[in-house]
Scaffold this motif. Sequence first.
Motif, short mmCIF file in Angstrom:
data_model
loop_
_atom_site.label_atom_id
_atom_site.label_comp_id
_atom_site.label_asym_id
_atom_site.label_seq_id
_atom_site.Cartn_x
_atom_site.Cartn_y
_atom_site.Cartn_z
N ARG A 54 45.13 -10.94 -61.61
CA ARG A 54 45.73 -10.17 -61.24
C ARG A 54 45.54 -8.77 -59.91
NH1 ARG A 54 48.29 -8.15 -66.93
NH2 ARG A 54 46.25 -6.09 -66.53
N LYS A 55 45.98 -8.78 -59.76
CA LYS A 55 45.12 -7.23 -58.55
C LYS A 55 44.07 -6.27 -59.02
CE LYS A 55 46.48 -3.92 -54.45
NZ LYS A 55 47.54 -3.46 -54.21
N ASP A 56 44.57 -6.07 -60.21
CA ASP A 56 43.60 -5.55 -60.98
C ASP A 56 42.29 -5.89 -61.38
OD1 ASP A 56 44.35 -6.26 -63.49
OD2 ASP A 56 45.47 -4.50 -64.04
N GLY A 57 42.42 -6.96 -61.46
CA GLY A 57 40.84 -7.88 -62.02
C GLY A 57 41.55 -8.36 -63.11
N THR A 58 42.17 -8.18 -63.75
CA THR A 58 42.42 -8.85 -65.60
C THR A 58 43.22 -10.86 -65.35
OG1 THR A 58 43.59 -6.76 -65.37
CG2 THR A 58 43.89 -8.66 -67.59
N ILE A 59 42.41 -10.97 -65.67
CA ILE A 59 42.46 -12.64 -66.08
C ILE A 59 43.46 -13.21 -66.97
CG2 ILE A 59 41.90 -15.29 -67.38
CD1 ILE A 59 38.77 -13.89 -65.86
N THR A 60 45.03 -13.07 -66.15
CA THR A 60 46.26 -13.57 -67.35
C THR A 60 46.62 -15.04 -67.95
OG1 THR A 60 47.34 -14.45 -65.05
CG2 THR A 60 47.32 -12.22 -65.15
N ASP A 61 45.90 -15.60 -67.48
CA ASP A 61 45.82 -17.25 -68.13
C ASP A 61 43.90 -17.78 -67.19
OD1 ASP A 61 48.35 -17.72 -68.29
OD2 ASP A 61 48.78 -16.60 -65.77
N SER A 92 51.33 -17.00 -66.03
CA SER A 92 52.83 -16.99 -66.17
C SER A 92 52.86 -15.84 -65.55
CB SER A 92 51.58 -16.47 -67.48
OG SER A 92 50.67 -15.41 -67.41
N GLU A 93 52.56 -15.07 -65.12
CA GLU A 93 52.28 -13.95 -63.94
C GLU A 93 52.19 -13.30 -62.59
OE1 GLU A 93 49.88 -9.76 -65.63
OE2 GLU A 93 50.61 -11.22 -67.33
N LYS A 94 52.81 -12.21 -61.95
CA LYS A 94 52.84 -12.14 -60.91
C LYS A 94 51.17 -11.66 -60.66
CE LYS A 94 57.69 -11.32 -59.18
NZ LYS A 94 57.51 -11.61 -58.45
N VAL A 95 50.20 -13.07 -59.52
CA VAL A 95 49.13 -12.46 -59.53
C VAL A 95 48.01 -12.57 -57.78
CG1 VAL A 95 47.99 -13.97 -61.60
CG2 VAL A 95 48.58 -15.23 -59.62
N ILE A 152 33.89 -15.96 -71.17
CA ILE A 152 34.92 -15.83 -70.14
C ILE A 152 36.99 -15.75 -70.73
CG2 ILE A 152 36.21 -15.40 -68.17
CD1 ILE A 152 32.81 -16.01 -67.47
N ALA A 153 37.42 -14.76 -71.30
CA ALA A 153 39.05 -15.29 -71.94
C ALA A 153 39.61 -14.02 -70.86
CB ALA A 153 38.67 -14.44 -73.16
N VAL A 154 41.06 -14.53 -71.65
CA VAL A 154 42.21 -13.81 -71.12
C VAL A 154 42.23 -12.87 -71.26
CG1 VAL A 154 44.55 -13.55 -70.91
CG2 VAL A 154 43.75 -16.02 -70.69
N GLY A 155 42.42 -11.52 -70.45
CA GLY A 155 42.23 -9.89 -70.79
C GLY A 155 40.94 -9.96 -69.50
N ASP A 156 39.45 -10.70 -70.19
CA ASP A 156 38.88 -10.14 -69.56
C ASP A 156 39.07 -9.72 -68.10
OD1 ASP A 156 37.28 -10.55 -71.66
OD2 ASP A 156 36.35 -12.95 -70.95
N LYS A 157 38.19 -8.70 -67.38
CA LYS A 157 38.20 -8.24 -66.49
C LYS A 157 37.15 -8.55 -64.95
CE LYS A 157 41.28 -4.68 -66.30
NZ LYS A 157 42.14 -4.20 -65.07
#
Length: 144
Positions: free
Chosen positions: A91-98, A113-116, A132-137
Amino acid sequence: MKLRLFLLSLVFCCSLNAQSTNTVFPQIIVEVQGKSLGLEYANSFELRSQGLMYRKSMCSDCGMLFNFNQIKTAGMWMRNTFIPLDVAFIRKDGTITDIKSMTPHDESTTSSSEKVLYAWEMNQGWFKRNNIAVGDKVSIKETE
């Protein structure tokens, strides 16, 4: 006549392949989990279209960051790509979504799965090996 058309198409395809493997990408720094990596940066339509196509290998900590220049549900495919890859959508905020695996030459779309804003490709298994996993910044820093 058929031979001439065949030879012309062969020359055209070979020149496209040679041209595509010589593309020079700008660099970008990506930081995540205390790790800092210099990645190739696909920040234009032409560079995103080229991506990692035609490459036969990539170093263990090499990869590519795709900037879509707009927030959207992103899709990636593996046309003319020989290397098994994982893609992290960001995502724009740096969060890994998938984080999803992709198979060489698979032309089906692997979607976020969402807008990135970004997609980050690495050798398959790299994200797991580096915890490194989903949710990491992720922090993305332009190079000078």
